[in-house]
Design a protein around this motif. Sequence first.
Motif, PDB file in Angstrom:
ATOM      1  N   ARG A  67      -0.285  -3.295  -9.307  1.00 14.09           N
ATOM      2  CA  ARG A  67      -1.544  -2.791  -9.914  1.00 14.09           C
ATOM      3  C   ARG A  67      -2.129  -3.841 -10.865  1.00 14.09           C
ATOM      4  NH1 ARG A  67       1.530   2.088 -10.196  1.00 14.09           N
ATOM      5  NH2 ARG A  67       0.861   3.432  -8.495  1.00 14.09           N
ATOM      6  N   LEU A  68      -1.240  -4.470 -11.656  1.00 13.96           N
ATOM      7  CA  LEU A  68      -1.689  -5.500 -12.597  1.00 13.96           C
ATOM      8  C   LEU A  68      -2.280  -6.694 -11.837  1.00 13.96           C
ATOM      9  CD1 LEU A  68      -1.661  -6.327 -15.650  1.00 13.96           C
ATOM     10  CD2 LEU A  68       0.493  -7.502 -15.183  1.00 13.96           C
ATOM     11  N   LEU A 101      -9.560  -6.501  -7.783  1.00 13.21           N
ATOM     12  CA  LEU A 101      -9.563  -5.539  -6.672  1.00 13.21           C
ATOM     13  C   LEU A 101      -9.385  -4.130  -7.212  1.00 13.21           C
ATOM     14  CD1 LEU A 101      -7.177  -7.536  -4.326  1.00 13.21           C
ATOM     15  CD2 LEU A 101      -9.640  -7.283  -4.051  1.00 13.21           C
ATOM     16  N   ARG A 102     -10.059  -3.164  -6.569  1.00 14.36           N
ATOM     17  CA  ARG A 102      -9.929  -1.779  -7.018  1.00 14.36           C
ATOM     18  C   ARG A 102      -8.592  -1.202  -6.599  1.00 14.36           C
ATOM     19  NH1 ARG A 102     -15.444   0.453  -4.761  1.00 14.36           N
ATOM     20  NH2 ARG A 102     -15.220  -1.404  -3.553  1.00 14.36           N
ATOM     21  N   MET A 111       9.159   1.188  -9.099  1.00 21.67           N
ATOM     22  CA  MET A 111       8.097   1.607 -10.034  1.00 21.67           C
ATOM     23  C   MET A 111       7.569   0.383 -10.799  1.00 21.67           C
ATOM     24  SD  MET A 111       7.975   4.853  -9.521  1.00 21.67           S
ATOM     25  CE  MET A 111       7.231   5.771 -10.819  1.00 21.67           C
ATOM     26  N   ILE A 112       8.518  -0.491 -11.205  1.00 20.98           N
ATOM     27  CA  ILE A 112       8.098  -1.720 -11.906  1.00 20.98           C
ATOM     28  C   ILE A 112       7.260  -2.580 -10.953  1.00 20.98           C
ATOM     29  CG2 ILE A 112       8.935  -3.878 -12.968  1.00 20.98           C
ATOM     30  CD1 ILE A 112      11.444  -2.269 -13.835  1.00 20.98           C
ATOM     31  N   GLY A 113       7.741  -2.679  -9.694  1.00 21.74           N
ATOM     32  CA  GLY A 113       7.022  -3.464  -8.679  1.00 21.74           C
ATOM     33  C   GLY A 113       5.606  -2.933  -8.469  1.00 21.74           C
ATOM     34  N   ALA A 114       5.490  -1.591  -8.411  1.00 24.80           N
ATOM     35  CA  ALA A 114       4.167  -0.986  -8.192  1.00 24.80           C
ATOM     36  C   ALA A 114       3.232  -1.296  -9.362  1.00 24.80           C
ATOM     37  CB  ALA A 114       4.314   0.520  -8.015  1.00 24.80           C
ATOM     38  N   GLY A 118       0.838  -1.207   0.000  1.00 23.02           N
ATOM     39  CA  GLY A 118       0.000   0.000   0.000  1.00 23.02           C
ATOM     40  C   GLY A 118       0.869   1.251   0.000  1.00 23.02           C
ATOM     41  N   ILE A 119       1.938   1.207   0.809  1.00 22.72           N
ATOM     42  CA  ILE A 119       2.867   2.352   0.861  1.00 22.72           C
ATOM     43  C   ILE A 119       3.567   2.508  -0.495  1.00 22.72           C
ATOM     44  CG2 ILE A 119       5.019   3.187   1.909  1.00 22.72           C
ATOM     45  CD1 ILE A 119       4.079   1.877   4.554  1.00 22.72           C
ATOM     46  N   LEU A 120       3.964   1.369  -1.099  1.00 22.21           N
ATOM     47  CA  LEU A 120       4.645   1.433  -2.409  1.00 22.21           C
ATOM     48  C   LEU A 120       3.738   2.072  -3.463  1.00 22.21           C
ATOM     49  CD1 LEU A 120       7.112   0.616  -4.189  1.00 22.21           C
ATOM     50  CD2 LEU A 120       5.894  -1.502  -4.686  1.00 22.21           C
TER      51      LEU A 120
END
Lengths: 179, 161
Positions: B152-153, B160-161, B145-148, A90-92
């Motif tokens: 999201r994907l 999930l929203r 950034m890639i991890g985030a 969530g923080i990320l």
Amino acid sequence: MVSLLVGVLAAVLFVMIAAPVQALAQRRFPSTSPVAFLAAAAVISHLTTSVLAAGLVPSFQYWTATSVFCFGGMVYTQMFGAVLKSVSLGILLDLTRRPGSRIDLDEISLQRLPQVFAERCEILIATGMVAREQDEFVPTEAGQKLAGRVSRLRRLFGIGDSSLYNFNSAASRTPRGPR
Amino acid sequence: MQCIALALGVSVPVVLIACARFTRARGSGAGYLVGALISIAIFFAIALILPGTRDPVDLFSGFLLLLAALLFWNVPWNLLAFGFTLTLLTALVKFGRPATRSQWISAYMQGSDLEKFARNRLQLLLGAGMATIDRNDIVATPFGMIGANLVRLTRLLCGLR
């Protein structure tokens, strides 16, 4: 080999059913646990593919297909659990939305985490585990029973109850400063 | 081998209890890993010891069943070991009297402050190279950034929203 393929198809069907069902359930039944919908999607996809394969594939081996389905389903469930409520992730996500992709550590400690705590307290109140008495919180009888069971299980499995992840790197102990 | 995998899968909690008694793994995560590796070792030891030839599909399928069981038991294990909400409840019960929110948080943290909790959770990101600390800021790295985006994907894949 065909049975392995049936298992893969069942796992794919599970993912295809689980995502839209979950999205729909969040809008229609927000108070119901997301895990219930995940379980329903698993049962539907497993039964559908097993019945179809048993009728259409002469060499179908139930447990071979089920092993692939169970493994795929559990990997998906673990991924689901990781992204559902993880504080770190969530923080990320929050971090990458900010200008310069940075957040002050104090903002996390003083604003975000108290908010996370408040949300979890609300879950305990909503599920009847904790009661609010004016500005104070007390565990209900059900909450005390559950806490007792959890403590016994933790003792049995030799699990500590700090709820902090076990990191042994120096960074988790040193005071704040440049890295 | 599928029957053996099923039996081993059902008995994972017994292996974990034995591990808690007879091994000295540091931390709950390591404790589970030791138990899982012992279960896998038993599975392959039985495959080697049993007379007759092994069908590769049966062996592979049995191994997948065992892995699925290990992933299944990992869910309640993580809840017991790292479950945020459950530990909040046990902390309140252990506190022994009505608590204000700040007293409750303090009981949960066993005397530590929220900054320690923040740093503990951030260690996951820092250790994985997804974030770094610049003065008093947490900064996402390109890998972060890639991890985030992957998170999201995954959230999208999970509905999930």
